[in-house]
Design an enzyme around this catalytic site. Structure first.
Site, PDB file in Angstrom:
ATOM      1  CG  HIS A  36      -1.717  -1.248   1.329  1.00  0.00           C
ATOM      2  ND1 HIS A  36      -2.816  -1.499   0.556  1.00  0.00           N
ATOM      3  CD2 HIS A  36      -1.519  -2.365   2.081  1.00  0.00           C
ATOM      4  CE1 HIS A  36      -3.293  -2.703   0.836  1.00  0.00           C
ATOM      5  NE2 HIS A  36      -2.522  -3.254   1.752  1.00  0.00           N
ATOM      6  CE  LYS A  37       3.059   6.745  -3.116  1.00  0.00           C
ATOM      7  NZ  LYS A  37       4.261   6.371  -3.841  1.00  0.00           N
ATOM      8  CB  VAL A  38      -0.134   5.779   3.416  1.00  0.00           C
ATOM      9  CG1 VAL A  38       0.248   6.527   4.687  1.00  0.00           C
ATOM     10  CG2 VAL A  38      -0.493   6.775   2.315  1.00  0.00           C
TER      11      VAL A  38
END
Lengths: 346, 346
Positions: B340-342
């Site tokens: 996931h990005k964060v």
């Protein structure tokens, strides 16, 4: 005939007991000087295995002495000759041989900058002992195996002593006095570890994962496996691993999880579940009953193991795993290909 | 259709040119405050890719601002709640999203301890921007690909700006103004890199090795390859690699060596010879003519590349290699499995 590596792994309980007992006065003396200087930070210089002991120091001096820790970048002292000013800090050099030239360069510069120095080494009269007024000699006896074992755990114990005498916590001091016994207890897992090692004789890569204080243990276990067995073993913090590198796991991928009881156990339970979801081939080093039930392949840590000492004790199963895997693969573990005992980087 | 990852890799020259030009006033203002505080050390908090930018900061602030750098251990703030006292230091938080909770915890604690804070982030109004009076906004545009590229090199450029404005070196400032052009020049190696990537479609592991300033580039290249291609890529300093882990190399083992001209080149020439002695499958990222002649598989760095900027510029061929290897393996590089990005670690 036993290898030197095995003999030295088994020497650890006695080496640690002797160190904790015999160096109490010396460490008390050094700590009085540290307090007088009131350092803004600690800088630690080390290479290879000793660098993992430095990481242990980073966690201990930060958590128990409220002092930030910078790990020295030796190339700034040697290749670049543009070192930072460590004058307001305390500088600690760690080296089995006491002669790693780039660690020596850090100490020499720090002395000129007016920082108090501490050396942790096994060799009296070595350059790092000589430059420094405050040496903690490990008295671990000669280490013949190229992969270090007893000098490494002794380095960690010396750091633990500095941290505990510095913060004066009596309960922790009591725990430290049990360190040799805790290591003796984990050696009883040798047969279990030997069985586990047989499973990995064809393995080419491996991941070792932990969290918090055990960070250094995961790195040291991965290093020992690389040096002794030529397996591409790579260490991660669970916090970093799950947000990127976990992508490399596919079914059957060998993973060692280091998960002693304590404040990091919740995070490691979650990590173990994430690893199991990917059907990786998991070996668990733990004393957490709940977690141990959940995993088939378990190396047991002592039930009453303080979390802050777990990095020392949990390294030992990794040493035994490296030993047994090397033996199973027919590698001369005392002298792995292309390695030498002393690090001469400049 | 181009992937987001490729589009964002190609956005880097413009992002860097804009950053260096538009943030000069902001950084000048921040540096005036740093000098007034006269910190004994810098503490940097980051996770994942941003952690490699933190390592770049460790070398720059040490070498050019004579200030020791401690990399924060976020678990001491979250899991253990036993943080060190950073009151005498300057604390820098780095996060693309500006919301990584454990990096935020370091900033929050440091603020209570009275340390001045700097945030480097791409997202205005994020928690890390809000807690901090001094934010360097990267203005890199939205980053859609999960593996970061343009926000990473922009983070590094922000650190380079802080270091240069702090030490006031006019020659270095001139070099920094050419950064975007240097990155544009290295993008011209794309076709060469694409050819090299074809050779590694069956590769399961890889080593990336560098020395000194390029330390962070080797780690970032290894991380990008792991995230994007699931290859077990592992980074080493040449100084550590040759004294232990080099044991893992056997004939055909894939190795990427990052060797820009400068004070580390002598050591890297020696490292390359040691790798070649073992018949490893070597890819060289370099602008050193002598070394380039010695190796079959070369990715050329710009001829006039200052060593201190090489960690930024030399990362870009690694991004392209990760991209092309992922494409060759049929992986959706914009959204690798399980990522996931964060980063929401606590």
């Amino acid at each position: 005939m036993k290898t030197h590596f095995e003999t030295e792994i088994y020497a650890q309980p006695d080496v640690l007991r002797a160190l904790v007992e015999n160096k109490a006065a010396k460490v008390t003396d050094i700590v009085a000087q540290i307090k007088a200087h009131d350092p803004s930070f600690v800088m630690i210089a080390a290479r290879g295995t000793s660098d993992n002991a430095a990481t242990y120091g980073k966690y201990l001096f930060s958590a128990f002495n409220q002092t930030p820790v910078a790990l020295a970048a030796p190339s700034l002292y040697t290749l670049y000759q543009q070192p930072p000013n460590a004058g307001k800090g305390l500088v600690v050099g760690i080296s089995q041989s006491g002669e790693t030239p780039d660690v020596m360069a850090v100490l020499k510069t720090a002395k000129q900058q007016g920082a108090p120095l501490i050396t942790i080494t096994n060799i009296p009269g070595s350059p790092m002992d000589t430059i420094c007024d405050n040496t903690i000699l490990l008295d671990a006896g000669v280490e013949k195996s190229v992969p270090a074992s007893k000098t490494y755990t002794a380095q960690m114990a010396a750091i633990a002593m500095l941290s505990v005498y510095w913060n004066g916590d009596k309960a922790m001091l009591g725990e430290l006095n049990r360190l040799g016994d805790l290591v003796a207890e984990v050696l009883e897992q040798h047969e279990t570890i030997k069985q586990i090692a047989q499973r990995f004789t064809e393995t080419e890569y491996m991941v070792v994962v932990g969290r918090g204080f055990t960070h250094c243990a995961t790195y040291e276990i991965a290093l020992k496996i690389k040096e002794s067995t030529y397996v591409v073993a790579q260490a991660f913090s669970a916090a970093d691993f799950r947000h990127g590198p976990i992508a490399i796991l596919d079914p059957g991928f060998p993973v060692i999880a280091v998960a002693p009881k304590g404040k990091s156990i919740g995070d490691m339970r979650e990590m173990v579940s994430q690893i199991q979801e990917r059907d990786a081939d998991l070996v668990l080093i733990s004393n957490d009953d709940e977690l141990c039930k959940q995993v088939d392949s378990v190396i047991r840590l002592p039930a009453h193991l303080p979390e802050w000492l777990a990095p020392i004790v949990a390294t030992v199963p990794g040493q035994l795993l490296a030993l047994e895997l090397a033996l199973a693969k027919g590698i001369d573990v005392d002298s792995p290909r292309g390695l030498h005992k002393v690090t001469y980087t400049l």
